[in-house]
Write an enzyme that holds these catalytic residues in place. Structure first.
Site, mmCIF file in Angstrom:
data_model
loop_
_atom_site.group_PDB
_atom_site.id
_atom_site.type_symbol
_atom_site.label_atom_id
_atom_site.label_comp_id
_atom_site.label_asym_id
_atom_site.label_seq_id
_atom_site.Cartn_x
_atom_site.Cartn_y
_atom_site.Cartn_z
ATOM 1 N N GLU A 1 -9.557 -1.828 13.409
ATOM 2 C CA GLU A 1 -9.152 -3.110 12.488
ATOM 3 C C GLU A 1 -10.097 -4.140 12.877
ATOM 4 O O GLU A 1 -10.596 -4.981 12.046
ATOM 5 C CB GLU A 1 -7.519 -3.373 12.758
ATOM 6 C CG GLU A 1 -6.848 -2.450 11.898
ATOM 7 C CD GLU A 1 -6.470 -1.088 12.378
ATOM 8 O OE1 GLU A 1 -6.992 -0.956 13.847
ATOM 9 O OE2 GLU A 1 -5.870 -0.308 11.892
ATOM 10 N N HIS B 1 5.866 -0.048 10.085
ATOM 11 C CA HIS B 1 5.623 0.034 8.701
ATOM 12 C C HIS B 1 6.227 -0.985 7.960
ATOM 13 O O HIS B 1 6.623 -0.758 6.639
ATOM 14 C CB HIS B 1 5.408 1.292 8.183
ATOM 15 C CG HIS B 1 4.833 2.307 8.729
ATOM 16 N ND1 HIS B 1 4.915 2.976 9.955
ATOM 17 C CD2 HIS B 1 3.371 2.811 8.571
ATOM 18 C CE1 HIS B 1 3.852 3.812 10.293
ATOM 19 N NE2 HIS B 1 2.900 3.593 9.394
#
Lengths: 399, 325
Positions: free
Chosen positions: B60, B130
């Site tokens: 990321e 999530h």
């Protein structure tokens, strides 16, 4: 795709010693061409430009260190001992290549044409500082010279350089990016992220790692266990070379070739320059508490500027008299610039809220108005710099 | 006008942006041929080639750092972070780099061409990693813009604005309603201005403010309250940074009551900022304390997701409390 792996019947771990990267050296300690070494193609003008830049930076660093001690600057950081690593590498690139540096590469900026006044403007945070007085001294940047503004967080420029180079490639420019960092920065996650991204995305970027022995006080022996930084490049699928960072010809030759490789193959390249940070990390550091003077003396003997000077003298391209003259001239130029630029005012107060966004949003403009109203009540408290015309003009806006 | 869902609207915005400007580049994990784990980038590589829409390694900080460099070079980089829960390795690149790029260089350089898209929020049985709503972390960072759509129409118009905005934008996509949220979305190019809230339902008695998937809970609670004779004014903030205090304050000055609701944990959530700013502006108009209906101060749970989330029933109860204060 993974490189094709040969099959074997032997249970054997690959040892770290199976891959050790040699160090390219062209000049010996006395500035003589080493036997079997190839002198790179370099004309007199380029050689002198390189030398003059190294000499300039040495004088700049000495003068600014002194100025910091006198309280004229809040902070400074020298490049002493590593001049050849920086000037030798930048000289191998074109002026339209982007430079994304760490913070000890002021020599590269000078090589591109940054003036003494421009150095002072940044160091003194005056109204002519391109960075508008927002960053600590040594955080230079110049759009005109394709030198990306420095930021303090370490290694962040590495993945950015990969992206910048990718953009250059897509734009079809005959340009690449040169990205500097140190052995300490190579421990950051961004180093690994950036190298991997650069290799996978085929980015024409050259990474120059200044392995100078220390990250502030931490020696490389406590920074990594392997054979320095260059072998890591191999792991990421990147062509890598290690050079004697105090040998100007080795650094230059490797850099010229690295640029050619990066652009021809659209791929990243790593150059690890082996050198030594002769000075403190910064003016806030004192190396005597973590290393001894003997060690420093050994490296002082390997001074890259002196080594290049001997080579130039042998070539008949330079003389001691010219050398003396040049240093005197630089000293005067720098001190004159310091004197003149420190008289300049601070940037205007309105610069406090500009450039956060392209256009200051409503809430920022409101906060600014609140600040001006407050300052108007206590003008003496908020006007520490008598040269600061910025506050006065800001106050006129309110009244 | 075609009816499409929020996810297709995101895809349509990316397609439109890439078709209109060759400088637009999409990158992220699995976004290439596969079209992303949610299919937001479906068919883009096929249409615009591997150079403009490509997979990245799983890094990321690498994706965001690379995109900052791309944007600084002059490209328009649209990076996808697969889940907002995984944006944190890129936190330094976003907060210390992207947000300060223009300021620290004195406007010599900028990475305004950067947009980071990332699906956020609960409701998909995603547990701790999530489900999170990390918008408040980024709202605390000058230099960033933070945008969250709640409808398909908004998703396309706001994303096109975000991509073309001269400042770096984080675009949080409410993944719980990616497919459930369907509406009319023009095929054409259109933009919805950033920094402007939308008064979705006008009302007289109390103001409800939210964003993203939470808007559904607010609308449902408002309908229940209407049965009780309480008229709710429902505001969709759409942009959290910089946010539209004017619209919210005007509404609160009219209704005298305010409830702010978000999925993120209550403490340090963006409702706190809204609440503070509104009481500064509307103190004399307030009839009851400003209330927050938010996620609890726990990590995002799995089996008790329903209990944790600030659903319409919790909002409805808050409305009654506020009105009966």
């Amino acid at each position: 795709m993974t490189a094709k792996s040969k099959q074997t019947d032997v249970l054997r771990f690959t040892e770290t010693t199976d891959l050790t990267i040699p160090t390219l050296r062209i000049l010996d300690a006395d500035g003589k061409l080493r036997k079997n070494a190839h002198e790179p193609v370099i004309d007199k003008a380029t050689a002198l430009k390189i030398y003059e830049n190294m000499a300039y930076i040495r004088v700049l660093d000495e003068r600014m260190l002194a100025a910091q001690r006198q309280g004229r600057l809040s902070f400074y950081l020298t490049c002493t001992g590593e001049e050849a690593s920086v000037v030798g590498s930048i000289a191998g690139f074109k002026s339209h290549d982007m430079v994304m540096s760490q913070y000890r590469e002021q020599a590269a900026l000078r090589y591109r044409g940054f003036s003494s006044e421009q150095f002072m403007n940044q160091l003194l945070s005056n109204d002519l500082d391109f960075g508008k007085g927002r960053q600590m001294p040594i955080h230079y940047g110049s759009h005109e010279l394709n030198y990306m503004t420095i930021s303090s967080p370490l290694a962040t420029q590495i993945p950015q350089a990969a992206g910048y180079a990718y953009g250059q490639k897509l734009a079809g420019k005959d340009a690449c990016t040169i990205c500097y960092f140190g052995d300490g920065a190579a421990s950051e996650g961004d180093f690994h992220a950036g190298l991997n991204m650069a290799a996978v995305s085929n980015c024409p970027v050259v990474f120059v790692v200044r392995n100078n022995g220390y990250a502030i006080s931490t020696p490389t022996s406590e920074q990594f266990a392997g054979d320095g930084i260059a072998p890591r490049g191999i792991g990421y699928g990147i062509s890598s070379i290690r050079v004697d960072g105090n040998d100007i010809l080795a650094v230059y030759a490797a850099s010229v070739e690295a640029r050619r490789l990066a652009l021809q193959t659209n791929a990243p390249v790593i150059i690890e320059t082996m050198s030594y940070r002769l000075g403190a990390h910064s003016t806030s550091d004192d190396p005597s508490s973590y290393r001894n003077a003997d060690e420093e003396e050994i490296w002082r003997q390997k001074d890259p500027i002196l080594r290049m000077k001997k080579w130039l003298l042998d070539k008949g391209w330079w003389s001691d008299q010219q050398d003396h003259q040049l240093k005197t001239q630089y000293k005067k130029e720098i001190l004159d610039a310091l004197k003149s630029q420190e008289k300049r005012p601070s940037p205007p107060l309105s610069d406090l809220i500009t450039d956060v966004y392209k256009t200051p949003p409503l809430h920022l403009r409101q906060q600014y108005t609140e600040l001006l109203n407050h300052i108007a009540k206590y003008p003496d408290h908020y006007l520490p710099n008598p040269n600061n015309s910025g506050h006065q003009s800001a106050l006129t806006q309110v009244n | 006008m075609p009816q499409i869902n929020l996810l297709q609207a995101v895809n349509s915005a990316l397609d439109t942006a890439m078709a209109h400007d060759p400088r637009v580049i999409c990158l992220g994990q699995d976004i290439g041929q596969f079209g992303g784990v949610f299919r937001a980038t479906s068919k883009l590589q096929e249409k615009y080639g591997k150079q403009r829409c490509f997979n990245t390694p799983i890094t990321e900080q690498g994706i965001v750092g690379f995109s900052i460099g791309l944007a600084a070079q002059g490209s328009i980089a649209v990076a996808e972070i697969q889940f907002a829960d995984y944006i944190f390795p890129a936190f330094d690149q976003i907060v210390n780099e992207a947000a300060k790029f223009r300021y620290r260089s004195g406007d010599q350089f900028n990475c305004g061409g950067l947009t980071i898209r990332t699906p956020y929020g609960g409701g998909i049985a995603g547990g701790l990693y999530h489900s999170q709503s990390p918008e408040a972390y980024f709202c605390h960072t000058p230099g960033l813009k933070v945008v969250i759509p709640s409808t398909a129409y908004q998703a396309k118009g706001l994303l096109l604005s975000a991509i073309r905005d001269p400042d770096p934008v984080i675009f949080f996509e409410p993944k719980a309603i990616y497919r459930a949220e369907v509406g009319e979305v023009p095929d054409d190019d259109y933009e919805i201005p950033l920094g402007v809230a939308e008064v979705v339902t006008e009302g007289a008695d109390i103001t409800l403010v939210g964003w993203g998937a939470q808007m559904h809970q607010l609308h449902r609670a408002a309908k229940m309250a209407l049965q009780d004779g309480i008229s709710c004014e429902v505001i969709d903030l759409r942009t959290l940074l910089p946010w539209d205090l004017e619209t919210v304050a005007a509404s609160v000055n009219k209704t005298g009551r305010l409830i702010i609701s978000h999925e993120a944990p209550r403490t340090g959530g963006f409702a706190g900022e809204i609440s503070a700013a509104v009481q500064e502006q509307c103190f004399l108009s307030l009839e009851s304390p400003i209330m927050r209906v938010a996620g609890m101060d726990t990590p995002f749970p799995l089996v008790f997701e329903k209990e944790y989330l600030p659903d319409y029933l919790k909002v409805y109860e808050a409305i009654k409390q506020s009105v009966n204060f």
